[in-house]
Write an enzyme that holds these catalytic residues in place. Structure first.
Site, PDB file in Angstrom:
ATOM      1  N   TYR A 156       0.840  -1.212   0.000  1.00 24.27           N
ATOM      2  CA  TYR A 156       0.000   0.000   0.000  1.00 24.27           C
ATOM      3  C   TYR A 156       0.877   1.265   0.000  1.00 24.27           C
ATOM      4  CZ  TYR A 156      -3.825   3.087   1.542  1.00 24.27           C
ATOM      5  OH  TYR A 156      -4.758   4.091   1.646  1.00 24.27           O
ATOM      6  N   LYS A 160       1.092   4.148  -2.930  1.00 24.33           N
ATOM      7  CA  LYS A 160       0.747   5.559  -2.687  1.00 24.33           C
ATOM      8  C   LYS A 160       1.948   6.475  -2.965  1.00 24.33           C
ATOM      9  CE  LYS A 160      -3.536   4.855  -1.600  1.00 24.33           C
ATOM     10  NZ  LYS A 160      -4.610   5.343  -2.462  1.00 24.33           N
TER      11      LYS A 160
END
Ligand code: NDP
Length: 248
Positions: A156, A160
């Site tokens: 994740y 990002k």
């Protein structure tokens, strides 16, 4: 009083619930027409129908943002239905948390594909439309963990951080065509994504937040509105934290 987005058309991915839904509602409230895109057509349809009831032109589109065939097809349909696209909000995102040593290749690939490849595909499909118009605003929903990393979220955090790199690159490549690209880096926002955490985990997180509370989807939507509108006409390539002071 004139609304900020009168006559504009906005595409919101992952618009069927959570932060995406709040963004769709906020942009609609300022006069934009909305293409609500989600992998769950039913959720997108509910949001689009409720916007239509309040007088907004809105439609729902089923799309898996990871699918390189579906994304351009859906973007083509949106342009045919609405005539233009002024705002793209790359919001669809997922988590599959695990310590790196235990993270499977499938968990890595899925999160990178939804969060990062999805934003790439939508941007690639809609930049030509914005170039023809010589204007457009792209807002990518990143995360503070893309800036500072987070144990248990290698996939994740990398996705990002990648979105932030994508944002800055798009801002550099297409600024001369009148297209702006910015990212929002939310902190700890109350949605289904964070509802999975235990009360103890939530307390531990909020203890570190300057404002001592979780954010609401509308807090993120307000910043997206700023970045999508002419209020930010001289702002591009930036990452704006919406984290209640978690990173200061
Ligand atoms: P939710 O899980 O509530 O909503 C995410 C939406 O994206 C859902 O509607 C989901 O559909 C949709 N989606 C998932 N996969 C796909 C796909 N392959 N194609 C199209 N749509 C898809 O999450 P949030 O609202 O909390 O998060 C929205 C964004 O904000 C994400 O990018 C997230 O990473 C980011 N963010 C959230 C934070 C938070 O604290 N909540 C903090 C920082 C960033 P479905 O209903 O099927 O799952």
């Amino acid at each position: 009083m004139n609304k900020l987005l009168e006559g504009k058309v906005a595409v919101v991915t992952g618009g069927g619930r959570g932060i995406g839904e709040a963004i769709a509602r906020k942009l609609a409230g300022e006069g934009a027409s909305i293409a609500v895109c989600d992998v769950m057509l039913e959720n997108a349809r509910q949001v689009a129908e409720s916007l239509t009831q309040t007088g907004t032109k809105a439609a729902a589109y089923a799309v898996d943002v990871t699918d390189g065939k579906q994304v351009p097809e859906v973007c083509g349909k949106i342009v045919a239905d609405f005539g233009r696209v002024d705002i793209l909000v790359n919001n669809a995102g997922i988590t599959r948390d695990n310590l790196l040593m235990r993270m499977s290749e499938a968990e890595w690939d899925l999160v990178l594909n939804v969060n990062l490849k999805g934003a790439f595909l939508f941007t690639k499909a809609l930049v030509p439309v914005m170039m023809k118009q010589r204007s457009g605003a792209i807002v990518n929903i990143a995360s503070i963990v893309g800036v500072r990393g987070n144990a248990g979220q290698a996939n994740y955090s990398a996705s990002k951080a990648g979105m932030i790199g994508l944002t800055k690159t798009v801002a550099k490549e297409y600024g001369k065509r009148g297209i702006r690209a910015n990212a929002v880096a939310p902190g700890f926002i109350q949605t289904a994504m964070t509802d999975k955490l235990t009360d103890a985990q939530k307390k531990m997180q909020t203890d570190f937040i300057g404002l001592q509370r979780m954010g609401q989807p509308e807090d993120v939507a307000n910043t997206v509105l700023y970045l999508a509108s002419d209020l930010s006409s001289y702002v591009t390539g930036q990452v704006i934290g919406v984290d209640g002071g978690l990173i200061i």
